[in-house]
Design a protein around this motif. Sequence first.
Motif, PDB file in Angstrom:
ATOM      1  N   ALA A 172       6.913   7.950  -2.364  1.00  0.00           N
ATOM      2  CA  ALA A 172       6.982   7.069  -1.853  1.00  0.00           C
ATOM      3  C   ALA A 172       5.279   6.920  -2.383  1.00  0.00           C
ATOM      4  CB  ALA A 172       6.759   7.689   0.075  1.00  0.00           C
ATOM      5  N   SER A 173       4.657   5.364  -1.738  1.00  0.00           N
ATOM      6  CA  SER A 173       3.215   5.938  -2.361  1.00  0.00           C
ATOM      7  C   SER A 173       1.973   6.710  -1.542  1.00  0.00           C
ATOM      8  CB  SER A 173       2.599   4.068  -2.787  1.00  0.00           C
ATOM      9  OG  SER A 173       3.274   4.001  -0.991  1.00  0.00           O
ATOM     10  N   PRO A 174       0.957   6.875  -2.284  1.00  0.00           N
ATOM     11  CA  PRO A 174       0.166   7.664  -1.259  1.00  0.00           C
ATOM     12  C   PRO A 174      -0.171   6.959  -0.213  1.00  0.00           C
ATOM     13  CG  PRO A 174      -0.759   7.820  -3.624  1.00  0.00           C
ATOM     14  CD  PRO A 174       1.005   6.810  -3.401  1.00  0.00           C
ATOM     15  N   THR A 175      -0.374   5.396  -0.282  1.00  0.00           N
ATOM     16  CA  THR A 175      -0.482   4.351   0.341  1.00  0.00           C
ATOM     17  C   THR A 175       0.261   4.299   1.742  1.00  0.00           C
ATOM     18  OG1 THR A 175      -1.740   2.708  -0.777  1.00  0.00           O
ATOM     19  CG2 THR A 175      -1.155   1.677   1.259  1.00  0.00           C
ATOM     20  N   PRO A 181       3.353  10.513   8.117  1.00  0.00           N
ATOM     21  CA  PRO A 181       3.253  11.329   7.796  1.00  0.00           C
ATOM     22  C   PRO A 181       4.878  11.534   6.967  1.00  0.00           C
ATOM     23  CG  PRO A 181       3.208  11.493  10.384  1.00  0.00           C
ATOM     24  CD  PRO A 181       3.598  10.007   9.221  1.00  0.00           C
ATOM     25  N   ALA A 182       4.730  12.454   5.366  1.00  0.00           N
ATOM     26  CA  ALA A 182       5.771  12.716   4.974  1.00  0.00           C
ATOM     27  C   ALA A 182       6.679  13.831   5.563  1.00  0.00           C
ATOM     28  CB  ALA A 182       5.305  13.649   3.651  1.00  0.00           C
ATOM     29  N   PRO A 183       7.605  12.681   5.398  1.00  0.00           N
ATOM     30  CA  PRO A 183       9.200  13.858   6.029  1.00  0.00           C
ATOM     31  C   PRO A 183       9.586  15.377   5.330  1.00  0.00           C
ATOM     32  CG  PRO A 183       9.553  12.318   3.875  1.00  0.00           C
ATOM     33  CD  PRO A 183       8.312  12.155   4.192  1.00  0.00           C
ATOM     34  N   LEU A 184       9.236  16.097   6.516  1.00  0.00           N
ATOM     35  CA  LEU A 184       9.202  17.333   5.784  1.00  0.00           C
ATOM     36  C   LEU A 184      10.620  17.901   5.700  1.00  0.00           C
ATOM     37  CD1 LEU A 184       6.490  18.929   8.542  1.00  0.00           C
ATOM     38  CD2 LEU A 184       6.791  18.087   5.552  1.00  0.00           C
ATOM     39  N   MET A 232      13.208  -0.056  -7.270  1.00  0.00           N
ATOM     40  CA  MET A 232      13.542   1.013  -6.308  1.00  0.00           C
ATOM     41  C   MET A 232      11.973   1.651  -6.386  1.00  0.00           C
ATOM     42  SD  MET A 232      17.156   1.121  -5.909  1.00  0.00           S
ATOM     43  CE  MET A 232      17.151   2.846  -4.789  1.00  0.00           C
ATOM     44  N   ALA A 233      11.946   1.555  -7.544  1.00  0.00           N
ATOM     45  CA  ALA A 233      10.954   2.410  -7.888  1.00  0.00           C
ATOM     46  C   ALA A 233       9.159   1.969  -7.353  1.00  0.00           C
ATOM     47  CB  ALA A 233      10.618   3.263  -9.188  1.00  0.00           C
ATOM     48  N   ASP A 234       9.673   0.400  -7.974  1.00  0.00           N
ATOM     49  CA  ASP A 234       8.225  -0.306  -8.699  1.00  0.00           C
ATOM     50  C   ASP A 234       7.960  -0.792  -6.849  1.00  0.00           C
ATOM     51  OD1 ASP A 234       6.592  -1.893  -9.512  1.00  0.00           O
ATOM     52  OD2 ASP A 234       8.290  -3.393  -8.644  1.00  0.00           O
ATOM     53  N   ALA A 235       9.251  -1.072  -5.881  1.00  0.00           N
ATOM     54  CA  ALA A 235       9.020  -1.129  -4.610  1.00  0.00           C
ATOM     55  C   ALA A 235       8.348  -0.118  -3.636  1.00  0.00           C
ATOM     56  CB  ALA A 235      10.265  -1.654  -3.835  1.00  0.00           C
ATOM     57  N   ALA A 236       8.262   1.601  -4.185  1.00  0.00           N
ATOM     58  CA  ALA A 236       8.301   1.943  -3.753  1.00  0.00           C
ATOM     59  C   ALA A 236       6.412   2.789  -3.690  1.00  0.00           C
ATOM     60  CB  ALA A 236       8.825   3.637  -3.760  1.00  0.00           C
ATOM     61  N   ALA A 237       6.400   1.692  -5.365  1.00  0.00           N
ATOM     62  CA  ALA A 237       4.719   2.261  -5.443  1.00  0.00           C
ATOM     63  C   ALA A 237       3.893   1.061  -4.935  1.00  0.00           C
ATOM     64  CB  ALA A 237       5.216   1.968  -6.948  1.00  0.00           C
ATOM     65  N   ARG A 238       4.549  -0.316  -4.592  1.00  0.00           N
ATOM     66  CA  ARG A 238       4.367  -1.034  -3.573  1.00  0.00           C
ATOM     67  C   ARG A 238       3.439  -0.600  -2.370  1.00  0.00           C
ATOM     68  NH1 ARG A 238       3.828  -5.674  -7.109  1.00  0.00           N
ATOM     69  NH2 ARG A 238       4.806  -5.913  -9.131  1.00  0.00           N
ATOM     70  N   GLY A 239       4.063  -0.016  -1.667  1.00  0.00           N
ATOM     71  CA  GLY A 239       4.012   0.880   0.121  1.00  0.00           C
ATOM     72  C   GLY A 239       5.190   0.154   0.503  1.00  0.00           C
ATOM     73  N   LEU A 240       6.660  -0.229  -0.144  1.00  0.00           N
ATOM     74  CA  LEU A 240       6.995  -0.993   0.958  1.00  0.00           C
ATOM     75  C   LEU A 240       7.799   0.011   1.385  1.00  0.00           C
ATOM     76  CD1 LEU A 240       8.067  -3.540  -1.536  1.00  0.00           C
ATOM     77  CD2 LEU A 240       7.293  -3.760   0.603  1.00  0.00           C
ATOM     78  N   LEU A 259       3.368   6.279  -7.405  1.00  0.00           N
ATOM     79  CA  LEU A 259       4.165   8.163  -6.961  1.00  0.00           C
ATOM     80  C   LEU A 259       4.002   8.921  -6.032  1.00  0.00           C
ATOM     81  CD1 LEU A 259       7.709   5.435  -7.840  1.00  0.00           C
ATOM     82  CD2 LEU A 259       6.023   5.263  -5.764  1.00  0.00           C
ATOM     83  N   VAL A 260       4.171   9.884  -5.092  1.00  0.00           N
ATOM     84  CA  VAL A 260       4.704  10.907  -4.692  1.00  0.00           C
ATOM     85  C   VAL A 260       6.036  11.484  -4.949  1.00  0.00           C
ATOM     86  CG1 VAL A 260       3.550  13.012  -3.054  1.00  0.00           C
ATOM     87  CG2 VAL A 260       2.000  11.075  -3.969  1.00  0.00           C
TER      88      VAL A 260
END
Length: 317
Positions: A172-175, A181-184, A232-240, A259-260
């Motif tokens: 997911a993106s940092p934004t 909250p990040a899933p655990l 998909m990776a690009d979409a995640a980088a855009r915060g989607l 991405l993180v």
Amino acid sequence: MNQLPLSLAELRALTLIVGHRSFRKAADELGLSASTLSHMMRTLEANLGVRLLNRTTRSVAPTAAGERLVTRLAPMLREFELAVEEVNQFRDLPSGTLRISASEPAARLLMDAILPAFLTRFAQMSVDLVTDGRLVDIVADGFDAGIRLGESVPQDMIAVRLGADTRFLAVASPTYLQEHPAPLTPDDLRHHQCIGIRLPSGKPYRWEFEKHGQSATLDVSGNLTLDNAEIMADAAARGLGIAYVPEQTALRYLSSRQLVAVLEDWCPAIPGLFLYYPGHRHVPWGLRALIEVIRDTGALSAAGAWASEAETAGQGD
């Protein structure tokens, strides 16, 4: 008995049409137009005096006579191809066309270093590389070899490893993570926007996770579904949302901090890419040459019993 003016090209074309149940696919494999192929079949039927194919605007299927002819022809055509291949090995270098079915990541790996080296070393060889997200039947579809993730390779095939283990990562993106909250645990994904994966079959892909012997398989939800890992990776980088993509696809985005990775300890390694081919058929000289190049470029490593079988098959022919 009168000799019928039949050609090997017509008979091979008939077997391909019946095998594909499609004039277009058979024509593509033969490098002909569909109209030329249709004319060949009309000529063949006229010479035999019997209808071999039932055609509609949407489909093609063999008649009883056509089915019987193809069934009898198949072993003879295989013997013919084997005879030609054996003669080919008296040449100094292999020639002909090598047909390979591969996923898009596998095709990129081949294009990165292996195919340029192969085509330079064996200039009389041609490669017909077909990318397809589906796991095709390489025998029925006329391929010499396929390349897929190890877990997808049919067990009746001889397979050799083509690179290291891999894994899928949830990213997911940092934004996005600032707002959510990040899933655990994998179960936490039920509260997130997840970018769905549409399989070539049309079905959604279920995300799979494992940690210390505990596994989880989820039908994730979200407002975006895609069928290409890079997009998909690009979409995640855009915060989607959170995407689940091959690590190799995510690396560029991870290194640039677009991405993180999340749930990284739930994403174990799985067998990477394997080149595979039928064990019951003669191994074409061109395919052996390709494996030789893969070995020389360092992309090929031992793969347990499968790799041992491949070496044995190559020495026995």
